[in-house]
Design a protein around this motif. Structure first.
Motif, mmCIF file in Angstrom:
data_model
loop_
_atom_site.group_PDB
_atom_site.id
_atom_site.type_symbol
_atom_site.label_atom_id
_atom_site.label_comp_id
_atom_site.label_asym_id
_atom_site.label_seq_id
_atom_site.Cartn_x
_atom_site.Cartn_y
_atom_site.Cartn_z
ATOM 1 N N LEU A 55 -10.257 -10.420 38.158
ATOM 2 C CA LEU A 55 -9.946 -9.165 37.307
ATOM 3 C C LEU A 55 -8.707 -8.576 37.648
ATOM 4 O O LEU A 55 -8.116 -8.144 36.815
ATOM 5 N N ALA A 56 -8.275 -8.640 38.740
ATOM 6 C CA ALA A 56 -6.814 -8.096 39.275
ATOM 7 C C ALA A 56 -5.867 -8.869 38.301
ATOM 8 O O ALA A 56 -4.836 -8.561 37.839
ATOM 9 N N TRP A 57 -6.050 -10.446 38.047
ATOM 10 C CA TRP A 57 -5.201 -11.104 37.302
ATOM 11 C C TRP A 57 -5.155 -10.714 35.702
ATOM 12 O O TRP A 57 -4.118 -10.527 35.027
ATOM 13 N N LEU A 58 -6.347 -10.211 35.394
ATOM 14 C CA LEU A 58 -6.556 -9.921 34.003
ATOM 15 C C LEU A 58 -5.893 -8.569 33.709
ATOM 16 O O LEU A 58 -5.438 -8.383 32.578
ATOM 17 N N LEU A 59 -5.825 -7.821 34.873
ATOM 18 C CA LEU A 59 -5.388 -6.421 34.495
ATOM 19 C C LEU A 59 -3.704 -6.543 34.583
ATOM 20 O O LEU A 59 -3.217 -5.826 33.985
ATOM 21 N N MET A 60 -3.402 -7.484 35.320
ATOM 22 C CA MET A 60 -1.869 -7.954 35.302
ATOM 23 C C MET A 60 -1.498 -8.365 33.903
ATOM 24 O O MET A 60 -0.512 -7.834 33.623
ATOM 25 N N ILE A 61 -2.472 -9.008 33.369
ATOM 26 C CA ILE A 61 -1.962 -9.707 31.862
ATOM 27 C C ILE A 61 -2.251 -8.507 30.918
ATOM 28 O O ILE A 61 -1.111 -8.350 30.247
ATOM 29 N N LEU A 62 -2.989 -7.673 31.047
ATOM 30 C CA LEU A 62 -3.107 -6.561 29.999
ATOM 31 C C LEU A 62 -2.080 -5.342 30.409
ATOM 32 O O LEU A 62 -1.766 -4.695 29.404
ATOM 33 N N ALA A 63 -1.442 -5.284 31.413
ATOM 34 C CA ALA A 63 -0.432 -4.371 31.896
ATOM 35 C C ALA A 63 1.004 -4.723 31.028
ATOM 36 O O ALA A 63 1.752 -3.649 31.095
ATOM 37 N N ARG A 64 1.027 -5.886 30.280
ATOM 38 C CA ARG A 64 2.130 -6.349 29.639
ATOM 39 C C ARG A 64 2.033 -5.696 28.422
ATOM 40 O O ARG A 64 3.013 -5.294 27.734
ATOM 41 N N ARG A 65 0.731 -5.111 27.908
ATOM 42 C CA ARG A 65 0.508 -4.519 26.656
ATOM 43 C C ARG A 65 0.293 -3.155 26.835
ATOM 44 O O ARG A 65 0.826 -2.103 25.957
ATOM 45 N N TYR A 66 -0.375 -2.826 27.909
ATOM 46 C CA TYR A 66 -0.776 -1.234 28.137
ATOM 47 C C TYR A 66 0.035 -0.416 29.156
ATOM 48 O O TYR A 66 -0.389 -0.972 30.331
ATOM 49 N N PRO A 67 1.105 0.318 28.892
ATOM 50 C CA PRO A 67 1.594 0.901 30.016
ATOM 51 C C PRO A 67 1.077 1.656 31.087
ATOM 52 O O PRO A 67 1.327 1.639 32.378
ATOM 53 N N ARG A 68 -0.260 2.057 30.924
ATOM 54 C CA ARG A 68 -1.050 2.883 31.948
ATOM 55 C C ARG A 68 -1.455 1.794 32.806
ATOM 56 O O ARG A 68 -1.796 2.401 34.168
ATOM 57 N N LEU A 69 -1.474 0.512 32.686
ATOM 58 C CA LEU A 69 -1.745 -0.351 33.714
ATOM 59 C C LEU A 69 -0.581 -0.852 34.720
ATOM 60 O O LEU A 69 -0.717 -1.527 35.712
ATOM 61 N N VAL A 70 0.613 -0.429 34.190
ATOM 62 C CA VAL A 70 1.755 -0.992 35.032
ATOM 63 C C VAL A 70 1.695 -0.463 36.537
ATOM 64 O O VAL A 70 1.960 -1.333 37.457
ATOM 65 N N PRO A 71 1.529 1.042 36.679
ATOM 66 C CA PRO A 71 1.670 1.257 38.113
ATOM 67 C C PRO A 71 0.403 0.617 38.882
ATOM 68 O O PRO A 71 -0.788 0.261 38.407
ATOM 69 N N SER A 72 0.513 0.311 40.102
ATOM 70 C CA SER A 72 -0.266 -0.421 40.917
ATOM 71 C C SER A 72 -1.603 0.323 41.237
ATOM 72 O O SER A 72 -2.692 0.100 41.241
ATOM 73 N N ALA A 73 -1.280 1.648 41.202
ATOM 74 C CA ALA A 73 -2.208 2.772 41.703
ATOM 75 C C ALA A 73 -3.546 2.654 40.425
ATOM 76 O O ALA A 73 -4.646 2.835 40.652
#
Length: 320
Positions: free
Chosen positions: A238-256
């Motif tokens: 799940l963490a890896w998937l969120l890391m991948i999605l963060a490249r497209r969705y700026p809301r997921l860039v912050p680790s918080a």
């Protein structure tokens, strides 16, 4: 190096943990051997093909070894403690698998079998090895949880994955307890040949689901056991998937933001394990849930869904 890159590769030069890698290779070989056994050996144990249990355990242990070896590459603080404890876990896991395979080769049940002194000794040894594996994994979980140089979202995923997996392992203790019927036989001076069971409400060896072998007409604690132990892989994924999605969705860039989503995922995953235990203890087959089980599942899904939405849309305070 970005936070996202920290999840993709370790920040230390530590090599892969050799005992765990050897364990993974050994289990892969045993899985292939078990597949051959399923084809050429027509014997069955408690209504299931003799080599089905070794196959399932070999695959699960291979995943365990590979995942733990990957996690240890991120360890800097307490590295040598983690290395030696993980080596103990690898040896104990290989030994337990050796007992399972040897009993399968004899055409005997490996779990709950107390029919002869040899079978009892083998089962007792497996119990002791399982305790060593659990304690070793717990120590590794503590060491991994103490790391502070890895991306915070990644380390939280590892923490949750390890501790939910440890809880899933404990479901095995519930299966090892004598059933009410077995306890009555023991209390009245009878001789037990089986002590413990996978199924609840129906005898082991009855109608079962394809591939998994789980009880099809009653409860089966192996469902929660299986789901729980593989949190070790699911939550880091799940963490890896969120890391991948963060490249497209700026809301997921912050680790918080990703930590909040991983926390929601861990709560949902842990809740699923509890739900599956509850369902099994009431003698319900996985695919035959009653109304309370369905309502609980819907409620859990709603909580996770709303929690995920809130986690994504909650404002993230920039670091000073």
């Amino acid at each position: 190096m970005t936070n996202q890159a920290l999840l993709a590769r370790p920040t230390t030069s530590v090599r892969w943990h050799r005992p765990l890698i050897l364990l993974t290779g050994f289990m892969t070989v045993l899985a292939l051997v078990s597949l051959v056994g399923l084809v050429v050996d027509s014997r069955s144990v408690n209504g299931s093909p003799t080599w089905l249990k070794p196959l399932k355990f070999a695959v699960s242990f291979a995943m365990y070894g590979a995942t733990l070896a990957w996690m240890l590459r991120f360890v800097r603080r307490g590295r040598w403690v983690a290395w030696w404890i993980a080596a103990v876990a690898a040896v104990a896991t290989a030994a337990e698998m050796g007992v399972i395979v040897s009993q399968a080769a004899r055409g005997r049940a490996s779990h709950f079998n107390v029919a002869t002194p040899y079978d009892t000794a083998a089962y007792d040894l497996m119990g002791q090895l399982a305790l060593v594996i659990w304690l070793s994994t717990f120590v590794v979980a503590v060491v991994v949880s103490a790391q502070s140089h890895v991306d915070r979202a990644a380390i939280w995923a590892m923490r949750f994955g390890l501790f939910v997996s440890l809880a899933g392992m404990l479901v095995g203790v519930m299966m090892a307890q004598p059933t009410a019927e077995q306890q009555h036989i023991a209390d009245t001076g009878g001789v037990l040949t089986v002590s413990g069971a996978h199924a609840v409400g129906v005898p082991d060896g009855g109608p079962s689901m394809p591939l998994t072998g789980w009880a099809a007409t009653g409860g089966d604690l192996r469902v929660a056991h299986f789901v729980g132990i593989h949190a070790l892989q699911a939550l880091p994924l799940l963490a890896w998937l969120l890391m991948i999605l963060a490249r497209r969705y700026p809301r997921l860039v912050p680790s918080a933001a990703r930590i909040r989503l991983i926390t929601v995922g861990a709560i949902g995953y842990g809740g699923l394990v509890v739900l599956l235990v509850w369902q099994a203890l009431r003698g319900q087959a996985l695919l035959q849930p009653d109304r309370p089980t369905l309502l609980a599942a819907v409620g859990l899904t709603a909580v996770v869904g709303l929690g995920a939405v809130a986690a994504v849309h909650r404002p993230t305070v920039p670091a000073p």
